[in-house]
Design a protein around this motif. Structure first.
Motif, PDB file in Angstrom:
ATOM      1  N   SER A 210       0.868  -1.151  -0.025  1.00  0.00           N
ATOM      2  CA  SER A 210       0.024  -0.073  -0.086  1.00  0.00           C
ATOM      3  C   SER A 210       0.835   1.370  -0.092  1.00  0.00           C
ATOM      4  N   ALA A 211       1.984   1.295   0.639  1.00  0.00           N
ATOM      5  CA  ALA A 211       2.959   2.503   0.778  1.00  0.00           C
ATOM      6  C   ALA A 211       3.481   2.500  -0.376  1.00  0.00           C
ATOM      7  N   VAL A 212       3.762   1.516  -1.329  1.00  0.00           N
ATOM      8  CA  VAL A 212       4.209   1.681  -2.662  1.00  0.00           C
ATOM      9  C   VAL A 212       3.477   2.492  -3.580  1.00  0.00           C
ATOM     10  N   LEU A 213       2.276   2.165  -3.421  1.00  0.00           N
ATOM     11  CA  LEU A 213       1.261   2.971  -4.381  1.00  0.00           C
ATOM     12  C   LEU A 213       1.570   4.626  -4.073  1.00  0.00           C
ATOM     13  N   VAL A 214       1.434   5.082  -2.733  1.00  0.00           N
ATOM     14  CA  VAL A 214       1.753   6.306  -2.326  1.00  0.00           C
ATOM     15  C   VAL A 214       3.289   6.820  -2.824  1.00  0.00           C
ATOM     16  N   VAL A 215       4.125   6.087  -2.508  1.00  0.00           N
ATOM     17  CA  VAL A 215       5.461   6.517  -2.772  1.00  0.00           C
ATOM     18  C   VAL A 215       5.540   6.770  -4.265  1.00  0.00           C
ATOM     19  N   LEU A 216       5.173   5.817  -5.253  1.00  0.00           N
ATOM     20  CA  LEU A 216       5.222   5.922  -6.706  1.00  0.00           C
ATOM     21  C   LEU A 216       4.166   6.896  -7.114  1.00  0.00           C
ATOM     22  N   GLY A 217       2.874   7.370  -6.159  1.00  0.00           N
ATOM     23  CA  GLY A 217       2.463   8.449  -6.686  1.00  0.00           C
ATOM     24  C   GLY A 217       2.928   9.940  -6.647  1.00  0.00           C
ATOM     25  N   LEU A 218       3.532   9.808  -5.449  1.00  0.00           N
ATOM     26  CA  LEU A 218       4.405  11.098  -5.132  1.00  0.00           C
ATOM     27  C   LEU A 218       5.830  11.480  -5.715  1.00  0.00           C
ATOM     28  N   ALA A 219       6.379  10.210  -6.159  1.00  0.00           N
ATOM     29  CA  ALA A 219       7.670  10.374  -6.674  1.00  0.00           C
ATOM     30  C   ALA A 219       7.518   9.355  -8.040  1.00  0.00           C
ATOM     31  N   PRO A 220       6.930   9.625  -9.130  1.00  0.00           N
ATOM     32  CA  PRO A 220       6.782   8.629 -10.318  1.00  0.00           C
ATOM     33  C   PRO A 220       7.733   8.493 -11.146  1.00  0.00           C
ATOM     34  N   ALA A 221       9.100   9.126 -10.762  1.00  0.00           N
ATOM     35  CA  ALA A 221      10.067   9.406 -11.999  1.00  0.00           C
ATOM     36  C   ALA A 221      10.352   7.701 -12.484  1.00  0.00           C
ATOM     37  N   PRO A 222      10.790   6.877 -11.685  1.00  0.00           N
ATOM     38  CA  PRO A 222      11.089   5.617 -12.051  1.00  0.00           C
ATOM     39  C   PRO A 222      10.267   5.058 -13.083  1.00  0.00           C
ATOM     40  N   LEU A 223       8.817   4.880 -12.759  1.00  0.00           N
ATOM     41  CA  LEU A 223       7.867   4.305 -13.545  1.00  0.00           C
ATOM     42  C   LEU A 223       7.955   5.368 -15.014  1.00  0.00           C
ATOM     43  N   ALA A 224       7.986   6.528 -14.795  1.00  0.00           N
ATOM     44  CA  ALA A 224       8.013   7.485 -15.966  1.00  0.00           C
ATOM     45  C   ALA A 224       8.949   7.298 -16.785  1.00  0.00           C
ATOM     46  N   GLU A 225      10.387   7.138 -16.398  1.00  0.00           N
ATOM     47  CA  GLU A 225      11.434   6.720 -17.133  1.00  0.00           C
ATOM     48  C   GLU A 225      11.346   5.499 -18.020  1.00  0.00           C
ATOM     49  N   LEU A 226      10.584   4.556 -17.108  1.00  0.00           N
ATOM     50  CA  LEU A 226      10.586   3.244 -17.941  1.00  0.00           C
ATOM     51  C   LEU A 226       9.524   3.243 -18.917  1.00  0.00           C
ATOM     52  N   ALA A 227       8.499   4.166 -18.792  1.00  0.00           N
ATOM     53  CA  ALA A 227       7.489   4.437 -19.728  1.00  0.00           C
ATOM     54  C   ALA A 227       7.904   5.120 -20.976  1.00  0.00           C
ATOM     55  N   LYS A 228       8.872   5.958 -20.602  1.00  0.00           N
ATOM     56  CA  LYS A 228       9.718   6.822 -21.896  1.00  0.00           C
ATOM     57  C   LYS A 228      10.326   5.913 -22.613  1.00  0.00           C
ATOM     58  N   ALA A 229      11.003   4.819 -22.077  1.00  0.00           N
ATOM     59  CA  ALA A 229      12.080   3.974 -22.642  1.00  0.00           C
ATOM     60  C   ALA A 229      11.293   3.087 -23.348  1.00  0.00           C
ATOM     61  N   VAL A 230       9.965   2.535 -23.061  1.00  0.00           N
ATOM     62  CA  VAL A 230       9.254   1.759 -23.734  1.00  0.00           C
ATOM     63  C   VAL A 230       8.700   2.433 -24.865  1.00  0.00           C
ATOM     64  N   ALA A 231       8.196   3.719 -24.668  1.00  0.00           N
ATOM     65  CA  ALA A 231       7.586   4.441 -25.985  1.00  0.00           C
ATOM     66  C   ALA A 231       8.657   4.584 -27.145  1.00  0.00           C
ATOM     67  N   SER A 232       9.823   4.919 -26.708  1.00  0.00           N
ATOM     68  CA  SER A 232      11.157   4.947 -27.582  1.00  0.00           C
ATOM     69  C   SER A 232      11.578   3.915 -28.533  1.00  0.00           C
ATOM     70  N   ALA A 233      11.012   2.716 -28.200  1.00  0.00           N
ATOM     71  CA  ALA A 233      11.203   1.343 -29.075  1.00  0.00           C
ATOM     72  C   ALA A 233      10.295   1.501 -30.175  1.00  0.00           C
ATOM     73  N   TYR A 234       9.172   2.291 -30.411  1.00  0.00           N
ATOM     74  CA  TYR A 234       8.220   2.440 -31.414  1.00  0.00           C
ATOM     75  C   TYR A 234       8.361   3.761 -32.127  1.00  0.00           C
ATOM     76  N   THR A 235       8.267   3.543 -33.390  1.00  0.00           N
ATOM     77  CA  THR A 235       8.423   4.756 -34.235  1.00  0.00           C
ATOM     78  C   THR A 235       7.407   4.832 -35.290  1.00  0.00           C
ATOM     79  N   PHE A 236       6.231   4.192 -35.063  1.00  0.00           N
ATOM     80  CA  PHE A 236       5.006   4.266 -36.048  1.00  0.00           C
ATOM     81  C   PHE A 236       4.186   5.673 -36.092  1.00  0.00           C
ATOM     82  N   PHE A 237       4.443   6.198 -34.867  1.00  0.00           N
ATOM     83  CA  PHE A 237       3.916   7.532 -34.794  1.00  0.00           C
ATOM     84  C   PHE A 237       4.593   8.629 -35.535  1.00  0.00           C
ATOM     85  N   TYR A 238       5.753   8.706 -36.036  1.00  0.00           N
ATOM     86  CA  TYR A 238       6.356   9.463 -36.672  1.00  0.00           C
ATOM     87  C   TYR A 238       6.313   9.472 -37.953  1.00  0.00           C
ATOM     88  N   PRO A 239       5.974  10.694 -38.562  1.00  0.00           N
ATOM     89  CA  PRO A 239       5.853  10.795 -40.244  1.00  0.00           C
ATOM     90  C   PRO A 239       6.989  10.066 -40.966  1.00  0.00           C
TER      91      PRO A 239
END
Length: 239
Positions: A210-239
């Motif tokens: 339960s505490a992890v949900l709050v900690v990541l809600g207040l400091a989401p940088a680790p998950l945000a960086e992971l999400a950016k890394a996932v998005a960077s693997a795809y290029t279909f949205f670029y013209p």
């Protein structure tokens, strides 16, 4: 990955319409039912439906922000739903039921389960200070640019889950009914006997998760960086 590999799928308007319609239907149905549920199991099912509908809607937007929101949302949903489900399992151990009426007052003897259920459910609903709120914020960033009506639907569906969760939590924290009261309700089976408390290990696990949900809600940088890394693997949205 399917969009990345097949150009014909990305440009297929009927396929996009079907995905959009399915996402909207699941979102509307789950959101319309969530606030009125009278058991935690059914509320969990509605919460899963709301998240699934929002995920399908995000799949239809071919932008880096949408892919980041989708990647972050998957991780956040795993955490939120996992904590919710773990708390629900502990509640069933304590009270031998997950019906709101049958578990009235059970939270006083099983506070760790209440904590996990409340934070897990409210994180799915998008409560500020939880990891689920970050997901809602990322979805808002995408939908506010292209579809304000759909943004309102997503937010209202989250409010419906939150309202149902608050009803259930207040019931858990209320004063327990006198012994035997309500045990003969014709529409509810009599619960089987079960342990009155959960183990210390399970309690500690629920509190930490339960505490992890709050900690990541207040400091989401680790998950945000992971999400950016996932998005960077795809290029279909670029013209």
């Amino acid at each position: 990955a399917f969009k990345q590999q097949f150009d014909w799928f990305r440009g297929n308007a009927p396929a996009r319409d079907v995905i959009h319609a399915c996402g909207l239907a699941i979102l509307l149905l789950s959101g319309a039912l969530a606030w009125a549920q009278r058991s935690w199991g059914r509320l969990l099912a509605c919460a899963i439906g709301v998240d699934l509908g929002a995920m399908l809607l995000m799949l239809n937007f071919e932008t880096p922000a949408a892919i980041e929101a989708l990647a972050f949302g998957i991780a956040a949903r795993v955490l939120s739903l996992g904590v919710f489900a773990a708390g629900l399992s502990a509640l069933r151990t304590c009270a031998a039921s997950d019906d709101f009426e049958r578990t009235r007052g059970a939270g006083r003897s099983c506070p760790a389960a209440v904590l996990a259920i409340a934070l897990g459910a409210l994180s799915i609903a998008g409560l500020p200070g939880t990891v689920g709120f970050v997901t809602r914020w990322l979805n808002t960033r995408v939908l506010s640019v292209v579809d304000l009506e759909m943004l309102v639907v997503v937010l209202l569906a989250g409010v419906s889950v939150g309202w149902g969760s608050i009803r259930g939590v207040f019931n858990l924290l209320a004063e327990a009914p006198p012994s035997g009261e309500g045990d003969t309700h014709p529409l509810r089976p009599t619960p089987v006997s079960a342990p009155a408390a959960i183990s210390r290990t399970a309690t500690l696990t629920l509190v930490v998760s339960s505490a992890v949900l709050v900690v990541l809600g207040l400091a989401p940088a680790p998950l945000a960086e992971l999400a950016k890394a996932v998005a960077s693997a795809y290029t279909f949205f670029y013209p």
